[in-house]
Design a protein around this motif. Structure first.
Motif: not given
Length: 258
Positions: A90-97, A106-109, A112-125
């Motif tokens: 989340f830190f990297i995505l908020k930075q624009g990375g 890959w998940i990229r913003p 407009y800085g928006h990115f997929s929220q799907e990564f919240w489901n990857f807590s164990e990955v």
């Protein structure tokens, strides 16, 4: 009771005063003291204006730095509810990375800085790769990367706030990090590269286009000796080393004088 004559004087006097001022203005008479006063006023204005510009410049610079520090705040508090990998991602995505979870795309913003929220489901990955190119990460922000215990690849290309002190804070990634790119970071010098001796598991290091490195060729040789199992790229040794006169290539095709 006042006489008609005195009333006429009271009526005429103000008109006479106004007409007198008008005559002086029309005549173009210049008062030397007034002219000097105007010059002093103009100089004072310019002086005040200069300090106003300096103040605004300092204000905007401080405001910019405050935003950088705000963006680099710790996201460790998210670790309790979402896990360390999601907190770091989340830190990297908020930075624009961009981030790559293992076996995921890959998940990229977007622009407009928006990115997929799907990564919240990857807590164990685990996050295995981070592309933070051009991001405003500073020394404090690197604490968020320490959450990524299995990070293998990290790109910090052209990060404007990445300096020698920042490289000294990469050692917690030593067990997992295999690829690191510092290409184009304007504030990294030889002293910072010396801090990478902790990263003995590195297999590839890009140190191209580092303007603060005075002798890139020699620096690459020293880094290769420091990290013998790492491929150091980004420097043309033929151009990076400064050759002495006796080491300069000779033109063998030139005819020998008689």
């Amino acid at each position: 009771l006042s006489s008609p004559f005195s009333q006429s004087l009271r009526l005429v006097a103000p008109i006479g005063n106004r007409s007198t001022r008008g005559i002086h203005q029309l005549g173009g008479a210049v008062d030397p003291e007034s002219s000097q006063k105007k010059r002093r006023t103009m100089l004072q204005y310019l002086s005040d204006h200069f300090y106003d510009v300096e103040f605004l410049r300092g204000y905007f610079l401080q405001n910019k730095m405050d935003k950088v520090h705000q963006k680099n705040r710790s996201f460790a508090h998210l670790e309790e509810t979402h896990g360390p990998n999601n907190a770091g991602a989340f830190f990297i995505l908020k930075q624009g990375g961009a981030v790559k979870f293992r076996d995921k795309e890959w998940i990229r913003p977007d622009k407009y800085g928006h990115f997929s929220q799907e990564f919240w489901n990857f807590s164990e990955v685990p996050v295995e790769a981070v592309d933070a190119s051009d991001c405003a990460i500073n020394y404090e922000g690197l604490e968020n990367l320490h959450l990524l215990k299995e990070l293998q690849s990290l790109s910090l290309q052209r990060c404007p706030h990445m300096d020698d002190w920042c490289l000294s804070r990469l050692y917690p990634l030593a067990d997992s990090l295999q690829e690191l790119s510092l290409a184009g970071c304007p504030r990294i010098s030889e002293r910072g590269l010396a801090c990478l001796h902790h990263l003995q598991n590195l297999r590839r290091l890009d140190i191209s286009n580092l303007p603060s490195v005075s002798n890139p060729g020699l620096t690459q040789i020293l880094v290769e000796e420091m990290l013998p199992n790492c491929k150091v790229v980004g420097v043309n040794l033929a151009e990076g080393l400064k050759l002495g006169p006796e080491e300069q290539p000779q033109d063998t095709d030139r005819p020998i004088p008689a």
